[in-house]
Write an enzyme that holds these catalytic residues in place. Structure first.
Site, mmCIF file in Angstrom:
data_model
loop_
_atom_site.group_PDB
_atom_site.id
_atom_site.type_symbol
_atom_site.label_atom_id
_atom_site.label_comp_id
_atom_site.label_asym_id
_atom_site.label_seq_id
_atom_site.Cartn_x
_atom_site.Cartn_y
_atom_site.Cartn_z
ATOM 1 N N THR A 1 -8.318 1.120 15.900
ATOM 2 C CA THR A 1 -8.351 0.216 17.053
ATOM 3 C C THR A 1 -8.640 0.956 18.365
ATOM 4 O O THR A 1 -8.326 2.152 18.493
ATOM 5 C CB THR A 1 -6.978 -0.501 17.169
ATOM 6 O OG1 THR A 1 -6.880 -1.156 18.420
ATOM 7 C CG2 THR A 1 -5.811 0.478 17.076
ATOM 8 N N ASP A 2 -9.164 0.231 19.344
ATOM 9 C CA ASP A 2 -9.382 0.804 20.683
ATOM 10 C C ASP A 2 -8.059 1.169 21.354
ATOM 11 O O ASP A 2 -8.032 1.946 22.303
ATOM 12 C CB ASP A 2 -10.176 -0.163 21.572
ATOM 13 C CG ASP A 2 -9.551 -1.541 21.730
ATOM 14 O OD1 ASP A 2 -8.505 -1.812 21.107
ATOM 15 O OD2 ASP A 2 -10.117 -2.365 22.482
ATOM 16 N N GLU A 3 -6.951 0.594 20.844
ATOM 17 C CA GLU A 3 -5.656 0.834 21.489
ATOM 18 C C GLU A 3 -5.202 2.294 21.377
ATOM 19 O O GLU A 3 -4.316 2.719 22.106
ATOM 20 C CB GLU A 3 -4.589 -0.111 20.929
ATOM 21 C CG GLU A 3 -4.958 -1.557 21.164
ATOM 22 C CD GLU A 3 -3.788 -2.523 21.077
ATOM 23 O OE1 GLU A 3 -2.653 -2.125 21.326
ATOM 24 O OE2 GLU A 3 -4.047 -3.694 20.736
ATOM 25 N N TYR B 1 2.772 0.269 17.996
ATOM 26 C CA TYR B 1 1.622 -0.116 17.149
ATOM 27 C C TYR B 1 0.479 0.878 17.334
ATOM 28 O O TYR B 1 -0.043 1.447 16.371
ATOM 29 C CB TYR B 1 1.146 -1.536 17.507
ATOM 30 C CG TYR B 1 -0.256 -1.844 17.009
ATOM 31 C CD1 TYR B 1 -0.514 -1.982 15.644
ATOM 32 C CD2 TYR B 1 -1.340 -1.972 17.897
ATOM 33 C CE1 TYR B 1 -1.807 -2.233 15.176
ATOM 34 C CE2 TYR B 1 -2.626 -2.223 17.440
ATOM 35 C CZ TYR B 1 -2.853 -2.358 16.085
ATOM 36 O OH TYR B 1 -4.133 -2.600 15.621
ATOM 37 N N GLU C 1 0.604 -3.493 9.949
ATOM 38 C CA GLU C 1 1.335 -4.359 10.866
ATOM 39 C C GLU C 1 0.508 -4.334 12.139
ATOM 40 O O GLU C 1 0.179 -3.244 12.648
ATOM 41 C CB GLU C 1 2.736 -3.801 11.120
ATOM 42 C CG GLU C 1 3.653 -3.880 9.917
ATOM 43 C CD GLU C 1 4.243 -5.267 9.704
ATOM 44 O OE1 GLU C 1 4.134 -6.113 10.617
ATOM 45 O OE2 GLU C 1 4.806 -5.497 8.619
ATOM 46 N N SER C 2 0.142 -5.513 12.652
ATOM 47 C CA SER C 2 -0.887 -5.522 13.695
ATOM 48 C C SER C 2 -0.454 -6.140 15.027
ATOM 49 O O SER C 2 -1.243 -6.193 15.959
ATOM 50 C CB SER C 2 -2.116 -6.273 13.175
ATOM 51 O OG SER C 2 -1.831 -7.651 13.081
ATOM 52 N N PRO D 1 -6.006 -18.049 18.967
ATOM 53 C CA PRO D 1 -5.538 -19.188 18.164
ATOM 54 C C PRO D 1 -4.300 -19.855 18.753
ATOM 55 O O PRO D 1 -4.182 -21.097 18.712
ATOM 56 C CB PRO D 1 -5.235 -18.589 16.786
ATOM 57 C CG PRO D 1 -5.351 -17.131 16.920
ATOM 58 C CD PRO D 1 -6.092 -16.811 18.170
ATOM 59 N N ARG E 1 5.140 -7.907 29.160
ATOM 60 C CA ARG E 1 5.813 -7.087 28.156
ATOM 61 C C ARG E 1 5.799 -5.623 28.588
ATOM 62 O O ARG E 1 4.906 -5.208 29.342
ATOM 63 C CB ARG E 1 5.165 -7.286 26.792
ATOM 64 C CG ARG E 1 3.849 -6.588 26.629
ATOM 65 C CD ARG E 1 3.369 -6.726 25.185
ATOM 66 N NE ARG E 1 2.038 -6.212 25.040
ATOM 67 C CZ ARG E 1 1.083 -6.789 24.315
ATOM 68 N NH1 ARG E 1 1.303 -7.915 23.695
ATOM 69 N NH2 ARG E 1 -0.095 -6.233 24.219
ATOM 70 N N LYS F 1 -1.239 3.661 14.667
ATOM 71 C CA LYS F 1 -2.658 3.689 14.282
ATOM 72 C C LYS F 1 -3.266 5.061 14.615
ATOM 73 O O LYS F 1 -4.079 5.590 13.857
ATOM 74 C CB LYS F 1 -3.439 2.575 14.994
ATOM 75 C CG LYS F 1 -3.028 1.164 14.642
ATOM 76 C CD LYS F 1 -3.263 0.793 13.188
ATOM 77 C CE LYS F 1 -4.717 0.648 12.844
ATOM 78 N NZ LYS F 1 -4.901 0.173 11.439
ATOM 79 N N ILE G 1 0.822 -1.227 0.000
ATOM 80 C CA ILE G 1 0.000 0.000 0.000
ATOM 81 C C ILE G 1 0.851 1.270 0.000
ATOM 82 O O ILE G 1 0.322 2.366 -0.168
ATOM 83 C CB ILE G 1 -1.022 0.047 1.170
ATOM 84 C CG1 ILE G 1 -0.321 -0.068 2.530
ATOM 85 C CG2 ILE G 1 -2.098 -1.009 0.996
ATOM 86 C CD1 ILE G 1 -1.214 0.331 3.702
HETATM 87 N N1 LIG Z 1 -7.161 -8.038 15.185
HETATM 88 C C1 LIG Z 1 -7.794 -7.210 16.002
HETATM 89 O O1 LIG Z 1 -8.246 -7.608 17.076
HETATM 90 C C2 LIG Z 1 -7.970 -5.759 15.626
HETATM 91 C C3 LIG Z 1 -8.725 -4.928 16.457
HETATM 92 C C4 LIG Z 1 -8.940 -3.603 16.081
HETATM 93 C C5 LIG Z 1 -8.414 -3.129 14.902
HETATM 94 N N2 LIG Z 1 -7.663 -3.940 14.113
HETATM 95 C C6 LIG Z 1 -7.135 -3.393 12.845
HETATM 96 O O2 LIG Z 1 -7.729 -4.143 11.812
HETATM 97 C C7 LIG Z 1 -6.842 -4.234 10.697
HETATM 98 C C8 LIG Z 1 -6.652 -5.680 10.309
HETATM 99 O O3 LIG Z 1 -6.136 -6.399 11.429
HETATM 100 P P1 LIG Z 1 -5.857 -7.959 11.336
HETATM 101 O O4 LIG Z 1 -5.944 -8.496 12.704
HETATM 102 O O5 LIG Z 1 -6.656 -8.556 10.243
HETATM 103 O O6 LIG Z 1 -4.326 -7.940 10.905
HETATM 104 P P2 LIG Z 1 -3.479 -9.085 10.212
HETATM 105 O O7 LIG Z 1 -2.083 -8.894 10.713
HETATM 106 O O8 LIG Z 1 -4.112 -10.416 10.377
HETATM 107 O O9 LIG Z 1 -3.544 -8.711 8.660
HETATM 108 C C9 LIG Z 1 -2.920 -7.572 8.142
HETATM 109 C C10 LIG Z 1 -2.761 -7.779 6.651
HETATM 110 O O10 LIG Z 1 -2.244 -6.571 6.085
HETATM 111 C C11 LIG Z 1 -1.228 -6.898 5.161
HETATM 112 N N3 LIG Z 1 -0.305 -5.758 5.100
HETATM 113 C C12 LIG Z 1 0.398 -5.194 6.124
HETATM 114 N N4 LIG Z 1 1.127 -4.173 5.688
HETATM 115 C C13 LIG Z 1 0.884 -4.066 4.345
HETATM 116 C C14 LIG Z 1 1.345 -3.201 3.332
HETATM 117 N N5 LIG Z 1 2.240 -2.232 3.596
HETATM 118 N N6 LIG Z 1 0.880 -3.362 2.077
HETATM 119 C C15 LIG Z 1 -0.022 -4.350 1.782
HETATM 120 N N7 LIG Z 1 -0.464 -5.223 2.694
HETATM 121 C C16 LIG Z 1 -0.023 -5.082 3.973
HETATM 122 C C17 LIG Z 1 -0.573 -8.162 5.716
HETATM 123 O O11 LIG Z 1 0.111 -8.865 4.689
HETATM 124 C C18 LIG Z 1 -1.775 -8.898 6.276
HETATM 125 O O12 LIG Z 1 -2.363 -9.743 5.319
HETATM 126 C C19 LIG Z 1 -5.559 -3.538 11.127
HETATM 127 O O13 LIG Z 1 -5.579 -2.244 10.606
HETATM 128 C C20 LIG Z 1 -5.639 -3.507 12.644
HETATM 129 O O14 LIG Z 1 -4.948 -2.407 13.164
HETATM 130 C C21 LIG Z 1 -7.431 -5.238 14.438
#
Ligand SMILES: NC(=O)c1ccc[n+]([C@@H]2O[C@H](COP(=O)([O-])OP(=O)(O)OC[C@H]3O[C@@H](n4cnc5c(N)ncnc54)[C@H](O)[C@@H]3O)[C@@H](O)[C@H]2O)c1
Length: 328
Positions: free
Chosen positions: A121-123, A145, A81-82, A187, A268, A149, A59
């Site tokens: 995110t809530d974070e 992180y 990056e999550s 998981p 952590r 965000k 992206i």
């Molecule tokens: N998992 C949660 O509980 C949670 C809660 C609140 C918000 N979020 C937000 O939701 C979104 C998705 O989270 P998730 O848990 O599915 O994350 P995830 O890590 O499972 O998936 C992230 C995806 O983004 C892709 N990605 C990362 N950087 C990229 C880049 N520069 N270009 C193209 N692709 C890229 C990765 O390859 C991956 O497939 C994130 O923005 C995260 O901040 C997640």
């Protein structure tokens, strides 16, 4: 409708694509994903819809993003990056994907006048003692992180104020459900318990998170995309505040595994005690409410991970063994 989904090979993005095609078979979805941590190509290997297209790319690639945005009606930016632990050991990729990536998309939607849903995110609100953050609550991010965000949100808001862009922000609590990387708590606990491996728990395990079933989150995003108001933000909570240790014990109970598998490890740095969101606004304005209760959602999730052995083929062994921020 033509949607550009970013990060659609990850946990929430892949569930969102599946869910959207179930609700709207005629939608066209392009998924751009760079196959970074969190991604798993098996997340969408069973997707048969001819209206789906996958583009491998980053992206932060301005030219590619501009081209994909131009042929879409709206963008949903999941790509990020999550993993908080990874952001502690190396923040740089979080700056690139979560801030520069968001900026690149904002520039493209500004140029081509398209809607963007920025997934947050809530974070961003940091640790809360007993209250819940509503949409106007001040930011106080703790980890790199969360700070990345919050930065993306600040940029997105500035594009609304300065350029009148059609951007909406959604902030969600912790998601659980199928297709999540086993680096994450639920998981990891299921897959470790299945193998009778020790399950690492940070500190006392008393840290509280609010948990939402991933399809409830996806449903909320779809509603925001179709009915949300330009320039607004919406908090999305599961209304299941539970501490980590209780979750692990629940999983062990359902899987009929001994509690002796639990192993406490060093906490952590900057580990927030509690996150909590007030999501009355989305209830009131868009008529959304979570449909899954935690008990049945967790049972469904455990069943999914134990049955879907083929899915695990793309899970790297290092993802399975890394236990904390220290091990990277
Ligand atoms: N998992 C949660 O509980 C949670 C809660 C609140 C918000 N979020 C937000 O939701 C979104 C998705 O989270 P998730 O848990 O599915 O994350 P995830 O890590 O499972 O998936 C992230 C995806 O983004 C892709 N990605 C990362 N950087 C990229 C880049 N520069 N270009 C193209 N692709 C890229 C990765 O390859 C991956 O497939 C994130 O923005 C995260 O901040 C997640």
């Amino acid at each position: 409708m033509k949607i550009l989904v970013t990060g659609g090979l990850g946990f929430i993005g892949s569930n969102f694509i599946q869910h959207t095609f179930e609700e709207h078979q005629d939608f066209r979805i392009t998924n751009i994903d760079a196959c970074l941590p969190g991604s798993n190509p098996n997340n969408l290997s069973d997707l048969k819809n001819k209206n789906y297209e996958y583009v491998k790319g980053n992206i932060t690639n301005k030219k590619l993003i501009e081209k994909l945005v131009l042929k879409s009606d709206a963008v949903i930016n999941f790509a990020a990056e999550s993993h908080v632990d990874r952001s502690i050991s190396d923040p740089r990729p979080f700056i690139d994907s979560n801030i520069i990536g968001a900026y690149t998309i904002l520039e493209a939607i500004r140029k081509h006048k398209k809607r963007l849903i920025q997934i947050s995110t809530d974070e961003v609100f940091g640790s809360l003692k007993s209250n819940s953050a509503d949409e106007g609550f001040p930011f106080n991010p703790s980890s790199p992180y969360a700070a990345s965000k919050a930065s993306a949100e600040a940029l997105a808001k500035s594009y609304v104020t300065t350029y009148d862009c059609d951007v909406i922000i959604t902030r969600c609590t912790n998601n659980y459900g199928p297709r999540q990387s086993p680096e994450k708590l639920i998981p990891k606990t299921i897959l470790y318990a299945e193998k009778n491996k020790k399950i690492p728990v940070y500190g006392t395990g008393k840290n509280i998170r609010d948990w939402i079933f991933v399809l409830d989150h996806c449903d909320a995003i779809l509603r925001v995309l179709l009915k949300g108001k330009k320039g607004e933000s919406y908090n999305i909570a599961g209304q299941n505040e539970i501490d980590n240790l209780t979750i692990i014990k629940k999983i062990l109970d359902i899987m009929k595994k001994p509690k002796e598998l639990i192993q406490f490890t060093k906490d952590r740095p900057g580990h927030d005690f509690r996150y909590s969101l007030n999501s009355r606004k989305i209830y009131r304005e868009l008529g959304w409410k979570p449909a899954h209760d935690f008990e049945s959602g967790l049972e469904h999730t455990i069943e999914w991970y134990t049955k879907n052995k083929a899915w695990r083929k793309n899970v790297s062994s290092s993802d399975m063994t890394k236990t904390s921020w220290k091990t990277r």
